[in-house]
Motif scaffolding. Structure first.
Motif, PDB file in Angstrom:
ATOM      1  N   ASP A 189       0.877  -1.167   0.000  1.00  0.00           N
ATOM      2  CA  ASP A 189       0.000   0.000   0.000  1.00  0.00           C
ATOM      3  C   ASP A 189       0.916   1.219   0.000  1.00  0.00           C
ATOM      4  OD1 ASP A 189      -1.579   2.182   0.650  1.00  0.00           O
ATOM      5  OD2 ASP A 189      -2.661   1.136   2.247  1.00  0.00           O
ATOM      6  N   ARG A 190       0.990   1.913  -1.132  1.00  0.00           N
ATOM      7  CA  ARG A 190       1.915   3.043  -1.297  1.00  0.00           C
ATOM      8  C   ARG A 190       1.769   4.082  -0.181  1.00  0.00           C
ATOM      9  NH1 ARG A 190       5.126   5.120  -5.124  1.00  0.00           N
ATOM     10  NH2 ARG A 190       4.592   3.528  -6.624  1.00  0.00           N
ATOM     11  N   SER A 191       0.561   4.290   0.301  1.00  0.00           N
ATOM     12  CA  SER A 191       0.336   5.319   1.329  1.00  0.00           C
ATOM     13  C   SER A 191       0.945   4.950   2.682  1.00  0.00           C
ATOM     14  CB  SER A 191      -1.158   5.600   1.492  1.00  0.00           C
ATOM     15  OG  SER A 191      -1.813   4.493   2.087  1.00  0.00           O
ATOM     16  N   THR A 192       1.355   3.683   2.852  1.00  0.00           N
ATOM     17  CA  THR A 192       1.920   3.259   4.139  1.00  0.00           C
ATOM     18  C   THR A 192       3.446   3.148   4.115  1.00  0.00           C
ATOM     19  OG1 THR A 192       1.821   0.875   3.669  1.00  0.00           O
ATOM     20  CG2 THR A 192      -0.159   1.906   4.626  1.00  0.00           C
ATOM     21  N   VAL A 193       4.064   3.365   2.970  1.00  0.00           N
ATOM     22  CA  VAL A 193       5.525   3.256   2.860  1.00  0.00           C
ATOM     23  C   VAL A 193       6.137   4.437   3.614  1.00  0.00           C
ATOM     24  CG1 VAL A 193       7.503   3.214   1.298  1.00  0.00           C
ATOM     25  CG2 VAL A 193       5.382   2.065   0.649  1.00  0.00           C
ATOM     26  N   GLU A 194       6.870   4.113   4.678  1.00  0.00           N
ATOM     27  CA  GLU A 194       7.356   5.153   5.583  1.00  0.00           C
ATOM     28  C   GLU A 194       8.842   4.955   5.890  1.00  0.00           C
ATOM     29  OE1 GLU A 194       6.709   5.534  10.254  1.00  0.00           O
ATOM     30  OE2 GLU A 194       4.873   5.880   9.118  1.00  0.00           O
ATOM     31  N   PHE A 195       9.629   5.998   5.630  1.00  0.00           N
ATOM     32  CA  PHE A 195      11.051   5.977   5.960  1.00  0.00           C
ATOM     33  C   PHE A 195      11.197   5.958   7.471  1.00  0.00           C
ATOM     34  CE2 PHE A 195      14.738   8.452   7.332  1.00  0.00           C
ATOM     35  CZ  PHE A 195      15.758   7.704   6.780  1.00  0.00           C
ATOM     36  N   ARG A 196      12.092   5.105   8.002  1.00  0.00           N
ATOM     37  CA  ARG A 196      12.288   5.003   9.447  1.00  0.00           C
ATOM     38  C   ARG A 196      13.675   5.450   9.893  1.00  0.00           C
ATOM     39  NH1 ARG A 196       7.401   3.809  11.999  1.00  0.00           N
ATOM     40  NH2 ARG A 196       8.707   3.283  13.747  1.00  0.00           N
ATOM     41  N   LYS A 197      14.712   5.014   9.199  1.00  0.00           N
ATOM     42  CA  LYS A 197      16.059   5.303   9.671  1.00  0.00           C
ATOM     43  C   LYS A 197      17.081   5.031   8.572  1.00  0.00           C
ATOM     44  CE  LYS A 197      18.615   4.966  13.877  1.00  0.00           C
ATOM     45  NZ  LYS A 197      18.628   6.224  14.515  1.00  0.00           N
ATOM     46  N   SER A 198      18.270   5.619   8.706  1.00  0.00           N
ATOM     47  CA  SER A 198      19.359   5.344   7.764  1.00  0.00           C
ATOM     48  C   SER A 198      20.663   5.180   8.538  1.00  0.00           C
ATOM     49  CB  SER A 198      19.492   6.467   6.740  1.00  0.00           C
ATOM     50  OG  SER A 198      19.906   7.659   7.384  1.00  0.00           O
ATOM     51  N   GLN A 199      21.630   4.530   7.884  1.00  0.00           N
ATOM     52  CA  GLN A 199      22.966   4.391   8.456  1.00  0.00           C
ATOM     53  C   GLN A 199      23.947   4.079   7.342  1.00  0.00           C
ATOM     54  OE1 GLN A 199      22.377   0.972  11.106  1.00  0.00           O
ATOM     55  NE2 GLN A 199      23.831  -0.162   9.851  1.00  0.00           N
ATOM     56  N   PRO A 200      25.230   4.398   7.542  1.00  0.00           N
ATOM     57  CA  PRO A 200      26.224   4.049   6.534  1.00  0.00           C
ATOM     58  C   PRO A 200      26.274   2.529   6.355  1.00  0.00           C
ATOM     59  CG  PRO A 200      27.152   5.488   8.220  1.00  0.00           C
ATOM     60  CD  PRO A 200      25.794   5.082   8.691  1.00  0.00           C
TER      61      PRO A 200
END
Length: 100
Positions: A55-66
């Motif tokens: 569901d495109r509307s639920t795609v949510e960025f949470r975190k990033s790291q190297p």
């Protein structure tokens, strides 16, 4: 890295490679294509690796790291699968009992 759940968040989609030891699973992951947004990458990779649509509307960025590869970045997303709201509508998953 994608954590894909059912709409109720009771179940999560995991994958595995056939050459992994019995009982080892992982969230899904993939690589960004040139000209693709990271959200579109998450949707595409999930479908390519599992056949499950998000569901495109639920795609949510949470975190990033190297990431240890040169010039790379690991990003984490959470999303919900399309049309899956309870146990009666979970996608059919084929698995090999020997791999369990």
């Amino acid at each position: 890295i994608m954590l894909v759940t059912t709409q109720c968040s009771k179940y999560a989609l995991l994958g595995r490679k056939s050459n992994w030891p019995s009982g080892r699973y992982s969230t899904l992951a993939g690589f960004l294509e040139v000209g693709e947004t990271i959200e579109d990458c998450c949707i595409r990779e999930t479908f390519e690796e599992s056949g499950v649509q998000l569901d495109r509307s639920t795609v949510e960025f949470r975190k990033s790291q190297p990431w240890p590869f040169p010039r790379s970045l690991m990003v984490g997303f959470r999303a919900k699968a399309v049309g899956i709201d309870d146990e009666s509508t979970l996608p059919r998953i084929n698995f090999d009992e020997i791999e369990m």
